[in-house]
Design a protein around this motif. Structure first.
Motif, PDB file in Angstrom:
ATOM      1  N   PHE A  10       2.881  -5.360  -2.194  1.00  0.00           N
ATOM      2  CA  PHE A  10       2.239  -4.421  -3.096  1.00  0.00           C
ATOM      3  C   PHE A  10       3.280  -3.808  -4.021  1.00  0.00           C
ATOM      4  O   PHE A  10       4.391  -3.496  -3.598  1.00  0.00           O
ATOM      5  CB  PHE A  10       1.559  -3.291  -2.317  1.00  0.00           C
ATOM      6  CG  PHE A  10       0.540  -3.763  -1.326  1.00  0.00           C
ATOM      7  CD1 PHE A  10      -0.548  -4.535  -1.723  1.00  0.00           C
ATOM      8  CD2 PHE A  10       0.661  -3.434   0.006  1.00  0.00           C
ATOM      9  CE1 PHE A  10      -1.484  -4.962  -0.804  1.00  0.00           C
ATOM     10  CE2 PHE A  10      -0.273  -3.851   0.938  1.00  0.00           C
ATOM     11  CZ  PHE A  10      -1.353  -4.619   0.526  1.00  0.00           C
ATOM     12  N   THR A  11       2.900  -3.596  -5.286  1.00  0.00           N
ATOM     13  CA  THR A  11       3.763  -2.867  -6.209  1.00  0.00           C
ATOM     14  C   THR A  11       3.734  -1.388  -5.830  1.00  0.00           C
ATOM     15  O   THR A  11       2.928  -0.962  -4.995  1.00  0.00           O
ATOM     16  CB  THR A  11       3.275  -3.033  -7.655  1.00  0.00           C
ATOM     17  OG1 THR A  11       1.966  -2.460  -7.761  1.00  0.00           O
ATOM     18  CG2 THR A  11       3.258  -4.491  -8.087  1.00  0.00           C
ATOM     19  N   ILE A  12       4.587  -0.602  -6.462  1.00  0.00           N
ATOM     20  CA  ILE A  12       4.608   0.837  -6.165  1.00  0.00           C
ATOM     21  C   ILE A  12       3.253   1.487  -6.486  1.00  0.00           C
ATOM     22  O   ILE A  12       2.717   2.215  -5.639  1.00  0.00           O
ATOM     23  CB  ILE A  12       5.772   1.532  -6.915  1.00  0.00           C
ATOM     24  CG1 ILE A  12       7.116   0.913  -6.524  1.00  0.00           C
ATOM     25  CG2 ILE A  12       5.759   3.029  -6.656  1.00  0.00           C
ATOM     26  CD1 ILE A  12       7.411   0.891  -5.043  1.00  0.00           C
ATOM     27  N   PRO A  13       2.660   1.232  -7.663  1.00  0.00           N
ATOM     28  CA  PRO A  13       1.337   1.824  -7.912  1.00  0.00           C
ATOM     29  C   PRO A  13       0.270   1.366  -6.915  1.00  0.00           C
ATOM     30  O   PRO A  13      -0.574   2.165  -6.489  1.00  0.00           O
ATOM     31  CB  PRO A  13       0.999   1.362  -9.335  1.00  0.00           C
ATOM     32  CG  PRO A  13       2.320   1.109  -9.971  1.00  0.00           C
ATOM     33  CD  PRO A  13       3.189   0.583  -8.865  1.00  0.00           C
ATOM     34  N   GLU A  17      -1.795   3.801  -4.312  1.00  0.00           N
ATOM     35  CA  GLU A  17      -3.257   3.772  -4.256  1.00  0.00           C
ATOM     36  C   GLU A  17      -3.747   3.534  -2.832  1.00  0.00           C
ATOM     37  O   GLU A  17      -4.648   4.214  -2.350  1.00  0.00           O
ATOM     38  CB  GLU A  17      -3.777   2.682  -5.184  1.00  0.00           C
ATOM     39  CG  GLU A  17      -5.281   2.609  -5.257  1.00  0.00           C
ATOM     40  CD  GLU A  17      -5.760   1.525  -6.212  1.00  0.00           C
ATOM     41  OE1 GLU A  17      -6.862   1.004  -5.978  1.00  0.00           O
ATOM     42  OE2 GLU A  17      -5.036   1.208  -7.170  1.00  0.00           O
ATOM     43  N   ARG A  18      -3.140   2.581  -2.144  1.00  0.00           N
ATOM     44  CA  ARG A  18      -3.569   2.269  -0.777  1.00  0.00           C
ATOM     45  C   ARG A  18      -3.251   3.408   0.200  1.00  0.00           C
ATOM     46  O   ARG A  18      -3.996   3.644   1.140  1.00  0.00           O
ATOM     47  CB  ARG A  18      -2.924   0.974  -0.301  1.00  0.00           C
ATOM     48  CG  ARG A  18      -3.597  -0.235  -0.872  1.00  0.00           C
ATOM     49  CD  ARG A  18      -2.846  -1.514  -0.570  1.00  0.00           C
ATOM     50  NE  ARG A  18      -3.609  -2.691  -0.909  1.00  0.00           N
ATOM     51  CZ  ARG A  18      -3.850  -3.124  -2.141  1.00  0.00           C
ATOM     52  NH1 ARG A  18      -3.399  -2.440  -3.163  1.00  0.00           N
ATOM     53  NH2 ARG A  18      -4.546  -4.215  -2.358  1.00  0.00           N
ATOM     54  N   PRO A  36       7.620   4.347   3.280  1.00  0.00           N
ATOM     55  CA  PRO A  36       7.558   3.003   3.853  1.00  0.00           C
ATOM     56  C   PRO A  36       8.740   2.154   3.386  1.00  0.00           C
ATOM     57  O   PRO A  36       9.312   2.393   2.324  1.00  0.00           O
ATOM     58  CB  PRO A  36       6.235   2.444   3.318  1.00  0.00           C
ATOM     59  CG  PRO A  36       5.922   3.260   2.103  1.00  0.00           C
ATOM     60  CD  PRO A  36       6.540   4.599   2.320  1.00  0.00           C
ATOM     61  N   ALA A  37       9.098   1.185   4.193  1.00  0.00           N
ATOM     62  CA  ALA A  37      10.212   0.287   3.858  1.00  0.00           C
ATOM     63  C   ALA A  37       9.888  -0.474   2.577  1.00  0.00           C
ATOM     64  O   ALA A  37       8.755  -0.894   2.357  1.00  0.00           O
ATOM     65  CB  ALA A  37      10.461  -0.683   5.007  1.00  0.00           C
ATOM     66  N   ASP A  49       2.551  -5.345   3.300  1.00  0.00           N
ATOM     67  CA  ASP A  49       1.433  -4.758   4.039  1.00  0.00           C
ATOM     68  C   ASP A  49       1.866  -4.341   5.439  1.00  0.00           C
ATOM     69  O   ASP A  49       1.440  -3.299   5.942  1.00  0.00           O
ATOM     70  CB  ASP A  49       0.223  -5.693   4.076  1.00  0.00           C
ATOM     71  CG  ASP A  49       0.501  -7.055   4.666  1.00  0.00           C
ATOM     72  OD1 ASP A  49       1.681  -7.444   4.782  1.00  0.00           O
ATOM     73  OD2 ASP A  49      -0.467  -7.766   5.001  1.00  0.00           O
ATOM     74  N   GLU A  50       2.777  -5.100   6.045  1.00  0.00           N
ATOM     75  CA  GLU A  50       3.275  -4.734   7.378  1.00  0.00           C
ATOM     76  C   GLU A  50       4.047  -3.420   7.337  1.00  0.00           C
ATOM     77  O   GLU A  50       3.903  -2.575   8.224  1.00  0.00           O
ATOM     78  CB  GLU A  50       4.177  -5.841   7.949  1.00  0.00           C
ATOM     79  CG  GLU A  50       3.472  -7.146   8.253  1.00  0.00           C
ATOM     80  CD  GLU A  50       3.486  -8.105   7.074  1.00  0.00           C
ATOM     81  OE1 GLU A  50       4.047  -7.757   6.005  1.00  0.00           O
ATOM     82  OE2 GLU A  50       2.909  -9.188   7.203  1.00  0.00           O
TER      83      GLU A  50
END
Length: 66
Positions: A10-13, A17-18, A36-37, A49-50
């Motif tokens: 995932f990108t930063i944005p 959002e998530r 998050p890492a 995602d992990e």
């Protein structure tokens, strides 16, 4: 050679959002060493995602212990 990626990036944005936080909040968390890492690929920064799931789990555990 296996070039298939494991997991999703995932990108930063997208990460903000998530996680339902602002991008500024994510940056502040990273400054404090609490976000998050991140994974850097070239000049771009991603969160897997992990890593996002592990971070949410850590945050859930730390609020439950408080």
């Amino acid at each position: 050679m296996n070039t298939q990626f494991i997991g999703q990036y995932f990108t930063i944005p997208e990460t903000a959002e998530r996680a339902r936080v602002s991008i500024a909040t994510l940056h502040n968390l990273w400054v404090r060493g609490e976000g998050p890492a991140r994974t850097r690929i070239g000049r771009r920064v991603f969160v897997t995602d992990e890593a996002l799931r592990a971070w949410v789990e850590r945050m859930t555990e730390s609020t439950a212990a408080a």
